[in-house]
Write an enzyme that holds these catalytic residues in place. Structure first.
Site, PDB file in Angstrom:
ATOM      1  CE  LYS A 111     -12.442  -8.255   4.215  1.00  0.00           C
ATOM      2  NZ  LYS A 111     -11.858  -7.295   3.255  1.00  0.00           N
ATOM      3  CD  GLU A 186       5.591  -5.516   6.629  1.00  0.00           C
ATOM      4  OE1 GLU A 186       5.863  -4.304   6.467  1.00  0.00           O
ATOM      5  OE2 GLU A 186       6.359  -6.298   7.211  1.00  0.00           O
ATOM      6  CB  CYS A 220       3.213   0.372   1.580  1.00  0.00           C
ATOM      7  SG  CYS A 220       3.962  -1.177   1.080  1.00  0.00           S
ATOM      8  CD  GLU A 321       1.243   5.501   3.322  1.00  0.00           C
ATOM      9  OE1 GLU A 321       1.906   4.718   2.620  1.00  0.00           O
ATOM     10  OE2 GLU A 321       0.539   5.124   4.284  1.00  0.00           O
TER      11      GLU A 321
END
Length: 419
Positions: A111, A186, A220, A321
């Protein structure tokens, strides 16, 4: 071995189409063509690497305390694995989830993110053309909320591997735990680069620019905070700003462009919102801070690479972030202070240290609360041969990539045999 041959064939098919796949990736996701070529190359190499694992799926053979008892443990596939991938690496991340899942004998449901499904489809397509049996690699595209709920509730599912935001990852963990599914997460980071006074100055500037701004900061593992030792703070900030001014933002298909657009309107708005917050809390940026419009920027969501300084620990930009080209520059009294600042966030994905002092390197290696550490390199940029993953709120479950990837996609069956 048969699985390895299929993955090897898939890598050959991807190799033959690498130029086409790189252009597709740039048009779909926005990163520059050289970056897209590097990502496609990584996807190819990942399939080749895990093809080799088909001949190395090791278990355990150990002696028994009992006479004439043979003991061993073998790996077995977990079953159906749901693979949920993000848009920022739409070729590499599907590859590094699919390849280990398949070499271990699992069925996979891939997905991809709605913003960049076609690059992932090309990976699945190569698997089918290489001879993967029908029904082993399944591809579903659509809204993450709707499909994510359906996926995690599907009765055949035994494991979920997810790369994306902490918010969605935490929801997935809660839902998967209800069914005791195997889960691998993650998620986000607020990654530091520590710059000490004894560093290779020019190389450190380049490493920070690379880590913070390349791929439009949409990694990331991107550098979100650069923590500079007081002795060189002013000089380093001046050089960093000057180097950032030279970066060219534009269409990733055009030569000479360093930074492409944000992926979509929502990410652009996120970038601009954090720029507004940082301006309100600490004053205007040292460089950048605006959306780019006008000739050359009519189609796409372009924002200037932006630096704020000085940023202090209580400011929003030091803790949250952005996932865009917005960098916080922070001042540290010395190495110990820099380490304290670096670890003073909930995340622990990647970190970087710029220094020539070997003793400091080892103090950093053992003291930094992050799963991926670099020294005299950017904080972003990983290879597929070693485990990948973070600590604290950045990651959960077994690591990805390298030999560690096999642990998530297999269980052990232990045998005691009397002869």
């Amino acid at each position: 071995m048969a699985r390895g041959r299929v993955l090897s064939k898939a890598s050959q098919l991807l190799e033959a189409r690498k130029a086409e796949l790189a252009e597709l990736l740039t048009r779909e996701e926005g990163k520059t063509l050289p970056e897209a070529k590097g990502e496609v190359r990584r996807a190819i190499n990942i399939f080749r690497y895990f093809a080799g694992e088909g001949a190395r799926l090791n278990g355990f053979l150990v002696p028994s305390e009992r006479d004439r008892v043979h003991m061993f443990a073998i790996r077995k596939p977990v079953g159906v694995a749901g693979l949920v991938t993000p848009w920022n690496f739409p070729s590499a991340i599907p590859a590094w989830k699919l390849a280990p899942a398949l070499i271990c004998g699992n069925t996979a449901i891939l997905k991809p993110a709605s913003a960049a499904p076609l690059s992932a489809w090309r990976i699945a397509e190569a698997c089918h053309e290489a001879g993967i049996p029908k029904g082993v690699v399944n591809f579903v595209a659509g809204p993450g909320g709707e499909l994510g709920r359906a996926l995690v509730a599907a009765p055949p599912l035994k494991a979920v591997s997810f790369t994306g935001s902490c918010e969605i990852g935490n929801w997935l963990h809660a839902e998967a735990s209800k069914r005791r599914l195997k889960i691998q997460l993650e998620m986000g980071g607020k990654n530091p680069t520590i710059v000490l006074a004894d560093c290779d100055f020019n190389a450190a500037v380049e490493n920070v620019v690379n880590g913070a701004f390349f791929s439009t900061g949409q990694k990331c593992t991107a550098t979100g905070r650069v923590i500079v030792e007081d002795a060189i703070y002013d000089r380093f900030l001046e050089a960093l700003v000057e180097r950032t001014r030279k970066l060219k933002v534009g269409d990733g298909m055009q030569p000479g462009v360093d930074i492409g657009p944000a992926i979509d309107q929502a990410q652009l708005e996120t970038d601009l919102r954090y720029i507004e917050i940082a301006t309100r809390e600490g004053g205007p940026p040292c460089v950048g801070g605006k959306r780019l419009t006008g000739p050359g920027y009519e189609r796409g969501y372009f924002v200037e690479p932006t630096i704020f300084a000085p940023v202090t620990e209580e400011m929003t930009l030091a803790r949250e972030e952005v996932f865009g080209p917005v960098l916080a520059v922070m001042r540290a009294k010395d190495f110990g202070d820099a380490m304290r600042i670096a670890n003073n966030v909930p995340y622990g994905l990647s970190a970087s240290l710029q220094t020539a002092n070997v003793s400091r390197v080892f103090e950093y290696v053992y003291g930094m609360e992050a799963g991926l550490l670099t020294v005299n390199l950017p904080s972003a940029g990983v290879e597929y041969q070693l485990p990948f993953g973070g600590t604290k709120e950045s990651s959960f479950g077994p690591k990805e990539q390298g030999p560690a990837a096999l642990d998530f996609y297999t269980d052990f069956k232990t045998v005691y045999l009397k002869y």
